[in-house]
Design an enzyme around this catalytic site. Structure first.
Site, PDB file in Angstrom:
ATOM      1  N   GLN A  82       0.815  -1.225   0.000  1.00 36.27           N
ATOM      2  CA  GLN A  82       0.000   0.000   0.000  1.00 36.27           C
ATOM      3  C   GLN A  82       0.841   1.263   0.000  1.00 36.27           C
ATOM      4  O   GLN A  82       0.341   2.327   0.328  1.00 36.27           O
ATOM      5  CB  GLN A  82      -0.909   0.023   1.232  1.00 36.27           C
ATOM      6  CG  GLN A  82      -1.965  -1.064   1.261  1.00 36.27           C
ATOM      7  CD  GLN A  82      -2.923  -0.912   2.430  1.00 36.27           C
ATOM      8  OE1 GLN A  82      -2.724  -0.108   3.319  1.00 36.27           O
ATOM      9  NE2 GLN A  82      -3.988  -1.695   2.409  1.00 36.27           N
ATOM     10  N   ARG A 132       2.471   3.120   4.559  1.00 38.43           N
ATOM     11  CA  ARG A 132       2.017   3.848   3.364  1.00 38.43           C
ATOM     12  C   ARG A 132       3.015   4.871   2.843  1.00 38.43           C
ATOM     13  O   ARG A 132       2.712   5.605   1.924  1.00 38.43           O
ATOM     14  CB  ARG A 132       0.646   4.473   3.633  1.00 38.43           C
ATOM     15  CG  ARG A 132      -0.385   3.416   3.967  1.00 38.43           C
ATOM     16  CD  ARG A 132      -1.815   3.863   3.980  1.00 38.43           C
ATOM     17  NE  ARG A 132      -2.610   2.731   4.413  1.00 38.43           N
ATOM     18  CZ  ARG A 132      -2.822   2.402   5.695  1.00 38.43           C
ATOM     19  NH1 ARG A 132      -2.361   3.171   6.661  1.00 38.43           N
ATOM     20  NH2 ARG A 132      -3.501   1.324   5.999  1.00 38.43           N
ATOM     21  N   GLY A 193      -7.340   1.235  16.362  1.00 40.50           N
ATOM     22  CA  GLY A 193      -8.764   1.431  16.662  1.00 40.50           C
ATOM     23  C   GLY A 193      -9.524   0.158  16.977  1.00 40.50           C
ATOM     24  O   GLY A 193     -10.619   0.210  17.520  1.00 40.50           O
ATOM     25  N   GLU A 194      -8.957  -1.004  16.656  1.00 36.99           N
ATOM     26  CA  GLU A 194      -9.612  -2.277  16.976  1.00 36.99           C
ATOM     27  C   GLU A 194      -9.072  -2.854  18.287  1.00 36.99           C
ATOM     28  O   GLU A 194      -9.418  -3.956  18.683  1.00 36.99           O
ATOM     29  CB  GLU A 194      -9.410  -3.282  15.842  1.00 36.99           C
ATOM     30  CG  GLU A 194     -10.455  -3.185  14.748  1.00 36.99           C
ATOM     31  CD  GLU A 194     -10.385  -1.893  13.956  1.00 36.99           C
ATOM     32  OE1 GLU A 194      -9.272  -1.478  13.575  1.00 36.99           O
ATOM     33  OE2 GLU A 194     -11.444  -1.281  13.735  1.00 36.99           O
ATOM     34  N   ASN A 260     -12.521   4.966  13.806  1.00 35.36           N
ATOM     35  CA  ASN A 260     -13.713   4.493  14.524  1.00 35.36           C
ATOM     36  C   ASN A 260     -13.538   4.536  16.042  1.00 35.36           C
ATOM     37  O   ASN A 260     -12.426   4.490  16.547  1.00 35.36           O
ATOM     38  CB  ASN A 260     -14.040   3.059  14.091  1.00 35.36           C
ATOM     39  CG  ASN A 260     -12.916   2.095  14.409  1.00 35.36           C
ATOM     40  OD1 ASN A 260     -11.996   1.934  13.621  1.00 35.36           O
ATOM     41  ND2 ASN A 260     -12.966   1.458  15.578  1.00 35.36           N
ATOM     42  N   ASP A 303     -18.022   0.756  11.989  1.00 36.64           N
ATOM     43  CA  ASP A 303     -16.609   0.837  11.603  1.00 36.64           C
ATOM     44  C   ASP A 303     -16.385   1.837  10.467  1.00 36.64           C
ATOM     45  O   ASP A 303     -15.531   1.645   9.613  1.00 36.64           O
ATOM     46  CB  ASP A 303     -16.098  -0.561  11.182  1.00 36.64           C
ATOM     47  CG  ASP A 303     -14.577  -0.656  11.207  1.00 36.64           C
ATOM     48  OD1 ASP A 303     -13.924   0.266  11.725  1.00 36.64           O
ATOM     49  OD2 ASP A 303     -14.043  -1.651  10.685  1.00 36.64           O
ATOM     50  N   ASP A 305     -14.700   4.422   9.868  1.00 37.03           N
ATOM     51  CA  ASP A 305     -13.557   5.332  10.051  1.00 37.03           C
ATOM     52  C   ASP A 305     -13.655   6.488   9.064  1.00 37.03           C
ATOM     53  O   ASP A 305     -13.888   6.270   7.880  1.00 37.03           O
ATOM     54  CB  ASP A 305     -12.243   4.629   9.686  1.00 37.03           C
ATOM     55  CG  ASP A 305     -11.856   3.504  10.600  1.00 37.03           C
ATOM     56  OD1 ASP A 305     -10.884   3.668  11.314  1.00 37.03           O
ATOM     57  OD2 ASP A 305     -12.522   2.452  10.561  1.00 37.03           O
ATOM     58  N   ARG A 330     -16.511   7.046   4.291  1.00 37.91           N
ATOM     59  CA  ARG A 330     -16.759   5.601   4.381  1.00 37.91           C
ATOM     60  C   ARG A 330     -18.240   5.319   4.670  1.00 37.91           C
ATOM     61  O   ARG A 330     -18.758   4.254   4.318  1.00 37.91           O
ATOM     62  CB  ARG A 330     -15.855   5.025   5.486  1.00 37.91           C
ATOM     63  CG  ARG A 330     -15.852   3.515   5.584  1.00 37.91           C
ATOM     64  CD  ARG A 330     -14.609   3.040   6.341  1.00 37.91           C
ATOM     65  NE  ARG A 330     -14.700   1.649   6.737  1.00 37.91           N
ATOM     66  CZ  ARG A 330     -13.740   0.968   7.351  1.00 37.91           C
ATOM     67  NH1 ARG A 330     -12.586   1.560   7.626  1.00 37.91           N
ATOM     68  NH2 ARG A 330     -13.889  -0.300   7.687  1.00 37.91           N
ATOM     69  N   ASN A 385     -13.109   4.246   1.236  1.00 30.72           N
ATOM     70  CA  ASN A 385     -12.275   4.014   2.412  1.00 30.72           C
ATOM     71  C   ASN A 385     -11.046   4.899   2.337  1.00 30.72           C
ATOM     72  O   ASN A 385     -11.131   6.019   1.855  1.00 30.72           O
ATOM     73  CB  ASN A 385     -11.955   2.508   2.518  1.00 30.72           C
ATOM     74  CG  ASN A 385     -11.692   2.055   3.946  1.00 30.72           C
ATOM     75  OD1 ASN A 385     -11.156   2.802   4.757  1.00 30.72           O
ATOM     76  ND2 ASN A 385     -12.053   0.840   4.270  1.00 30.72           N
TER      77      ASN A 385
END
Lengths: 551, 260
Positions: A82, A132, A193-194, A260, A303, A305, A330, A385
């Site tokens: 990415q 990234r 965030g998770e 999120n 979710d 975000d 999103r 996204n």
């Protein structure tokens, strides 16, 4: 003039030493005026306004079909690639998993140096060991790491200069975004965030790595916005930041999208709006003070975000010259905001939406949660996204990848926060045409599309920001995580999971040229010029391909 | 070029989702009841979970929840093991009433999901005979190198499909057909009509196996017509097989685990 070899060497050394001290390669001024040197790609999004619009015009609709591969660089590791390369005076700086940096000759694809950083074993990320890209200032590159460090690297020899811990890796903080340099500071945000992190955006002195300011994306007691949380839920409130922000030098504001809330899928466990999750924040670039915020999805259970790239555009808005911010979110809505004040100007859905029945006059969604077991549109990966959009001042259109006809069935569950552990609050399944049929997720899983467009399809959308209506779109069979690049010759370059790299007429969506590169394209292309020739680079699968016109 | 799928598939998607309950109704007599599954779950917690674990995967090589057993195939096999035990593997026999054993099998067949569906699994030997005979499966399907390739190869179907999914496929093929397997009808630029089964597709191309078992690839924009079928070419066995025969065919299909 005749000179002894020894004297010649001394003189050369003196000249080199003098140039080293006198002239840093990329002073702030060059980044500020990046649009004046389109042969380079100096920041993640090309320029501070993040339009991903290049003034280069050698490649045109008339000759784009003669593009051919000039060189190829193979990834040395596995997993989605990415990264977004920078181009600085003929040198490409590109990262690969987990935290490698390469300096590459932009004309031949040959590598000058490779820096390998091994993140701590306990580094945790939800969705792949992504990086990234890097930022550059002076003669130094800056990279965030999977174990939440920020490293300064000598751009000439790939040696680390300093390395600081931005956050605690044991609490599952990470950095996957490319940093943003503003003036003498390097700005980063944290992922996780998770995992019940408490997110922030922080700026560091580019020379020393000393922290200059920190904006907490989840306000603590006494800070404005804290009253959008009940009890202690804010402590694991999420609000990750994993995509690079933008900067308006005239306003001295830097804009960032926030991720999120935690736990991800159980809004009942954290009543309130949960600021500043799923918001855009405008921060003073010198102090990190919040000037304004706009929340797209209060108390998010999906979710959604808001880690899209804030695209800054100066345009006439209802007849008045205005500074606006364009945002395809999103959550399935496209927004136009006044970027001076954060005022909501327009919001329209660009895909099927049923989590909200619409937006009120201030842009707040009128939420319509679906009954348990019923599908929600758009699904968990969203209507769009993190992949970069583009804006062309020539066409006045805003381009982005969307997922259409894609829905998810969410399941809420009570989750207990444990430091550094997954903090999901339930889960989800993608709506499938047949029970048990394959569906889409993060990244393409193989060469055979056995899920088909019946679980959702990708589209390149050209949005008219004045009306909020999609002017044209190009459908793809599979979904897409392709970012956008547009040019002064009205070309739009993008790709998708199928591995096709497309050149599209930015005015009307006509397909002008395509190449089958075979691997998923999960980033935006870039364009640059070396020795007077324009190139376009794109990453597909494990391959970075650089195209140029046939000579 | 006709893009039937754009409209038709949307409808299937809705029907397919709403139709989960619908497809179950004709097959009630081939299933265990919800009450059976619930009773089985309580029995399991008391009698079995000490060794097999709460998720059914604590014994090496056995995953009860996912239907992985060392020797058993049919429901009858499972019942025998529960009552008689497997002395050489260290499993004792349990003195349970046949109705109680039945509920344990139901719980296992439901994948430990008390709100799930537990499909009866019969005798695989009889199922194999039915497969190549009365049920007509071998007319189109190939198994371990034998039979035509027109329909999907079933050599590993037992490894990738649950008993419930197999039952659904047999009773209501259209509602259970994976989208990728849709039948296609193509009219080539020179006017030839080609029928086959879709193998892969992207924005510009489609790959199929045709009725003569030829692998063919087409650029969609070149085609005069490209149509995806909305119904499965496979007939339902609902009217041709008894409940017991259906359970036997499912049992045979579950033995098909592919080559190692």
């Amino acid at each position: 003039m005749k000179m002894k070899p020894g004297a010649r060497l001394i003189l050369l050394t003196l000249v080199l030493a003098a140039s080293y001290h006198l002239k840093a390669q990329v002073p702030y001024d060059r980044i500020l005026r990046a649009d004046a040197e389109p042969q380079n790609w100096l920041t993640y999004n090309g320029t501070y306004n993040s339009q991903r619009y290049s003034p280069l015009n050698q490649v045109t609709p008339a000759n784009v079909a003669t593009l051919e591969s000039k060189w190829v660089l193979q990834d040395q590791v596995v997993g989605a690639w990415q990264s977004n390369p920078l181009i600085v005076d003929g040198i490409m700086y590109v990262t690969e998993r987990p935290n490698d940096v390469m300096a590459v000759d932009a004309k031949t694809g040959r590598v000058f140096w490779l820096y390998r950083y091994t993140p701590a074993q306990d580094a945790r990320v939800c969705c792949g060991a992504n990086n990234r890209g890097v930022a550059m200032l002076g003669d130094t590159l800056y990279m965030g790491t999977l174990d939440a460090h920020l490293i300064a690297i000598d751009a000439k020899n790939g040696r680390p200069l300093w390395n600081i811990a931005v956050a605690d890796v044991k609490l599952a903080y990470s950095i996957t975004l490319a940093p943003l340099v503003v003036k003498d500071k390097v700005i980063v945000g944290v992922g996780g965030g998770e995992f019940g992190i408490r997110g922030f955006i922080a700026a560091y002195d580019a020379k020393t790595g000393k922290e200059a300011w920190r904006f907490k994306t989840i306000p603590e007691p006494g800070e404005p916005g804290h009253d959008t949380w009940k009890e202690d839920h804010w402590k694991a409130g999420g609000g990750s930041v994993w995509v690079t922000g933008s900067y308006d030098p005239a306003l001295n504001l830097t804009y960032w999208g926030i991720g999120n809330p935690g736990p991800d899928w159980n809004p009942d466990q954290r009543p309130g709006d949960n600021l500043y999750t799923d918001s855009v924040v405008a921060l003073d670039a010198d102090t990190g003070q919040r000037k304004w915020h706009f929340q797209f999805t209060p108390n998010d259970g999906y979710d959604y975000d808001s880690v899209q790239i804030p695209v800054l555009v100066d345009m006439n808005w209802r007849g008045v010259p205005s500074k606006v911010l364009l945002w395809a979110n999103r959550n399935g809505y496209f927004y136009v905001l006044d970027r001076v004040t954060g005022k909501f100007l327009l919001g329209t859905p660009f895909v099927k939406v049923n989590w909200a029945s619409g937006l009120d006059e201030r842009g707040r969604p009128i939420q319509t949660p679906q009954a348990p077991g019923m599908p929600t549109w758009p699904g968990n990966q969203g209507g769009t996204n993190w992949y970069p959009p583009a804006y062309s001042p020539r066409t006045g259109l805003f381009y982005f990848s969307a997922w259409e006809n894609y829905a998810t069935i969410y399941k809420k569950e009570q989750s207990t926060y444990q430091p550094g552990r997954n903090f999901p609050g339930g889960g989800f399944t993608v709506l499938a045409p047949v029970p048990g049929a394959p569906t889409v997720g993060i990244g393409r899983r193989g060469p055979i599309n056995n899920w088909t467009d019946e679980v959702g399809n990708g589209s390149v959308m050209a949005m008219d920001p004045q009306t909020g209506q999609v002017k044209w779109k190009v459908k793809q069979f599979d979904v897409t995580d392709g970012g956008m690049l547009t040019t002064a010759s009205d070309l739009l370059f993008t790709g998708g999971r199928e591995g096709y790299f497309h050149a599209i007429d930015a005015r009307d969506g006509k397909l002008l040229w395509k190449a089958n590169l075979g691997g998923q394209i999960v980033m935006a292309p870039i364009t640059f010029q070396v020795d007077g020739r324009q190139y376009v680079s794109v990453i597909s699968g494990h391959t970075l391909v650089t195209f140029g016109l046939r000579e | 070029m006709v893009h039937t799928c754009r409209i038709v598939c949307g409808v299937i998607l809705l029907v397919g989702t709403a139709g989960i309950g619908l497809a179950q109704s004709p097959s009630q007599d081939h299933q265990y009841s919800t009450a059976d599954i619930e009773t089985g779950s309580r029995l399991y917690a008391g009698q079995c979970s000490l060794c097999h674990g709460p998720n059914g995967d604590s014994v090496n090589g056995v995953d009860l929840r996912r239907g992985q057993f060392r020797r058993s195939v049919s429901d009858e096999d499972l019942a025998k093991v529960i009552v008689g035990g497997l002395p050489d593997a260290g499993m004792p026999g349990f003195r349970l009433q046949p109705s109680e054993v039945n509920t344990l099998v139901a719980f296992i067949r439901a994948g430990f999901d008390v709100s799930g569906i537990a499909v009866k699994v019969g005798n695989p030997g009889r199922g194999q005979t039915l497969f190549s005979g009365k049920a007509g499966c071998a007319t189109c399907h190939r198994v371990n190198g034998n039979g035509p390739r027109v329909a999907p190869d079933l050599s590993d179907i037992g490894a990738i499909r649950s008993p419930a999914a197999l039952q659904r496929l047999l009773l209501d093929p259209t509602s259970a057909m994976l989208p990728i397997n849709r039948p296609v009808r193509i009219v080539t630029p020179d006017g030839r009509t080609i029928r086959g089964r879709r193998l892969n597709e992207d924005s510009y191309t489609v790959q199929i196996i045709d009725e003569q078992e030829r692998l063919m690839s087409f650029v969609k924009a070149d085609l005069r017509e490209y149509e995806l079928g909305k119904t499965s070419p496979m007939p339902s066995v609902a009217k041709t097989l008894s409940g017991e025969e259906l359970a036997d065919v499912i049992a045979f299909l579950l033995t098909l685990k592919g080559l190692p």
